[in-house]
Design an enzyme around this catalytic site. Sequence first.
Site, PDB file in Angstrom:
ATOM      1  N   ASN A 117      -1.640 -11.161   8.341  1.00  0.00           N
ATOM      2  CA  ASN A 117      -2.611 -10.084   8.526  1.00  0.00           C
ATOM      3  C   ASN A 117      -3.975 -10.471   7.965  1.00  0.00           C
ATOM      4  OD1 ASN A 117      -3.255  -7.069   9.027  1.00  0.00           O
ATOM      5  ND2 ASN A 117      -3.966  -7.422   6.943  1.00  0.00           N
ATOM      6  N   GLU A 118      -4.997 -10.379   8.803  1.00  0.00           N
ATOM      7  CA  GLU A 118      -6.402 -10.482   8.380  1.00  0.00           C
ATOM      8  C   GLU A 118      -6.642 -11.626   7.392  1.00  0.00           C
ATOM      9  OE1 GLU A 118      -7.881  -6.692   7.059  1.00  0.00           O
ATOM     10  OE2 GLU A 118      -7.812  -5.842   9.075  1.00  0.00           O
ATOM     11  N   HIS A 168       1.101  -9.587   4.261  1.00  0.00           N
ATOM     12  CA  HIS A 168      -0.037  -8.677   4.231  1.00  0.00           C
ATOM     13  C   HIS A 168      -0.607  -8.653   2.805  1.00  0.00           C
ATOM     14  CE1 HIS A 168      -1.919  -5.035   6.400  1.00  0.00           C
ATOM     15  NE2 HIS A 168      -2.605  -5.205   5.281  1.00  0.00           N
ATOM     16  N   GLU A 179      -4.582  -2.556  14.325  1.00  0.00           N
ATOM     17  CA  GLU A 179      -5.118  -1.583  13.374  1.00  0.00           C
ATOM     18  C   GLU A 179      -6.423  -1.016  13.926  1.00  0.00           C
ATOM     19  OE1 GLU A 179      -5.832  -2.776   9.324  1.00  0.00           O
ATOM     20  OE2 GLU A 179      -3.967  -3.934   9.203  1.00  0.00           O
ATOM     21  N   GLN A 203       0.797  -1.217   0.000  1.00  0.00           N
ATOM     22  CA  GLN A 203       0.000   0.000   0.000  1.00  0.00           C
ATOM     23  C   GLN A 203       0.833   1.272   0.000  1.00  0.00           C
ATOM     24  OE1 GLN A 203      -2.643  -1.807   3.269  1.00  0.00           O
ATOM     25  NE2 GLN A 203      -4.022  -0.398   2.232  1.00  0.00           N
ATOM     26  N   TYR A 257     -12.623  -2.146  12.830  1.00  0.00           N
ATOM     27  CA  TYR A 257     -13.137  -0.984  12.104  1.00  0.00           C
ATOM     28  C   TYR A 257     -14.626  -0.745  12.353  1.00  0.00           C
ATOM     29  CZ  TYR A 257      -8.638  -0.827   9.826  1.00  0.00           C
ATOM     30  OH  TYR A 257      -7.289  -0.726   9.615  1.00  0.00           O
ATOM     31  N   TRP A 313      -4.203   2.872  12.195  1.00  0.00           N
ATOM     32  CA  TRP A 313      -4.117   2.680  10.751  1.00  0.00           C
ATOM     33  C   TRP A 313      -4.627   3.971  10.125  1.00  0.00           C
ATOM     34  CZ3 TRP A 313      -2.001  -1.006   7.724  1.00  0.00           C
ATOM     35  CH2 TRP A 313      -2.191  -0.850   6.350  1.00  0.00           C
ATOM     36  N   GLU A 317      -5.479   2.195  -1.159  1.00  0.00           N
ATOM     37  CA  GLU A 317      -6.444   1.447  -0.348  1.00  0.00           C
ATOM     38  C   GLU A 317      -7.084   0.334  -1.179  1.00  0.00           C
ATOM     39  OE1 GLU A 317      -8.295  -0.070   2.704  1.00  0.00           O
ATOM     40  OE2 GLU A 317      -6.702   1.422   2.815  1.00  0.00           O
ATOM     41  N   TRP A 318      -6.242  -0.577  -1.633  1.00  0.00           N
ATOM     42  CA  TRP A 318      -6.686  -1.776  -2.340  1.00  0.00           C
ATOM     43  C   TRP A 318      -7.647  -1.436  -3.481  1.00  0.00           C
ATOM     44  CZ3 TRP A 318      -3.068  -4.879  -1.005  1.00  0.00           C
ATOM     45  CH2 TRP A 318      -2.580  -4.908   0.304  1.00  0.00           C
TER      46      TRP A 318
END
Length: 450
Positions: free
Chosen positions: A156-157, A112, A355, A19, A284, A403, A410-411
């Site tokens: 990550n995630e 990630h 995050e 990113q 989030y 974060w 952002e993807w």
Amino acid sequence: MYPQFPPGFRFGMSTSAYQIEGAADAGGKGPSIWDTFTARPGAVRHGQDARVASDHYHRYASDVDLIAEAGVHDYRFSFSWPRVLAGDLDFYDRLVDRLLASGVRPMPTLYHWDLPQELEDAGGWMNRDTAHRLADHASALVLCLGDRVRDWITMNEMNVHTLYGYALADHAPARGLGLGALPAAHHQLLAHGLAVQVLRTHGAGSIGVAQQHFPVTAASDDPADVEAAAIFSALTNWTFSDPILLGDYPDELIRAGVGVPEAQLDRDLELIRARLDFYGVNYYEPTMIEAPKAGKDYSGVLEVDIPADMPFSPVPVKSDERTDFGWAVVPAGLTDILVTLRDRYPDLPPVIITENGASFHDSPPGPDGRVHDERRISYLDAHLRAVSDAITAGVRVDGYYVWSAIDNFEWAAGYDERFGLIYVDFSTLERTKKDSWFWYRDLIAAQPRN
């Protein structure tokens, strides 16, 4: 004026390699699945890509200076797997040395989401061998940096990567496998376990994982809605934390769906349940679920749309405020999920919020040279108070990372969504500290002395 935390509580900032780094071809770096994905017409908003991103690869020294000036204790970043595979470790050598010289603890993440395209061509995370290649990746990094880096995050995630990229087609590698993506989940968990084994062998100081978690509530007391919410939470939360913290999958259907013979699965789960020193939580927003209603349009409720043939459907979470990404602002959800984790896992390691942050479409610096982002300050303040509430409720939380440190790619949303404490003008790559950066600096300075 500021929320207060126990002495020793660590504040940080987070980013990820793909990113922010840019430098797409530097050092012989090959393509990742995200380079392939961004090249597809319509895959990313405005057709944008991350070949330059925030150009952190060339500007890391000044970026580290900006991060350190805020007084943070830790900087969480990730390694570009294609860059490491190409042998370009000098960049991470320099980055780690700069962080240590600035008094900031490196907190790197092995993976990630930027799988090398050559591994995707061999099956990606649907191929068990990819887990072993992640262990090789870990070995190369700890041999190079283990004399200076003592703290590591494996993955990550995994839930977001599996759901968006393998079950659906909204992120790379856009497989669209539905529930057939469960083997990708298991192989990532296995990669985590193998990486822990490698890092322990080489004497790593502390090891954790970064998992996205969110409370899932039913839209009503109707048993069908309650069951739908439970299924969704099992798939998106507990499928990825139960194996690590309990040593098994949350139910037999998921256990069978990973497609591993029983004897081998038991051996895998023993590896996956390796002891951790901390558990990273990314938060989030919460999610609300109901049983699908015939003829009802559920599109646009979440960042990605759930297929109509699934046994659950999302409905909008009630919230007085939303970020500019459309995410509900519910700070109490962070307290709720931390307490839920504590209650579900008797041996939960100390938690770090790895995050938490919000995208607002910040305006460029005004005549005063400042970027005024009061809504982000309000968001961060409320969520830090939610962390404090969890600590009061008995959850051990040892740190909190915003974060993100700087605005980034952002993807699939491209560059519209700005999460950073530092504004990046993507036409000039000039950096400007936002008001939230100054607020975070003052918050850290206002904490009790260690």
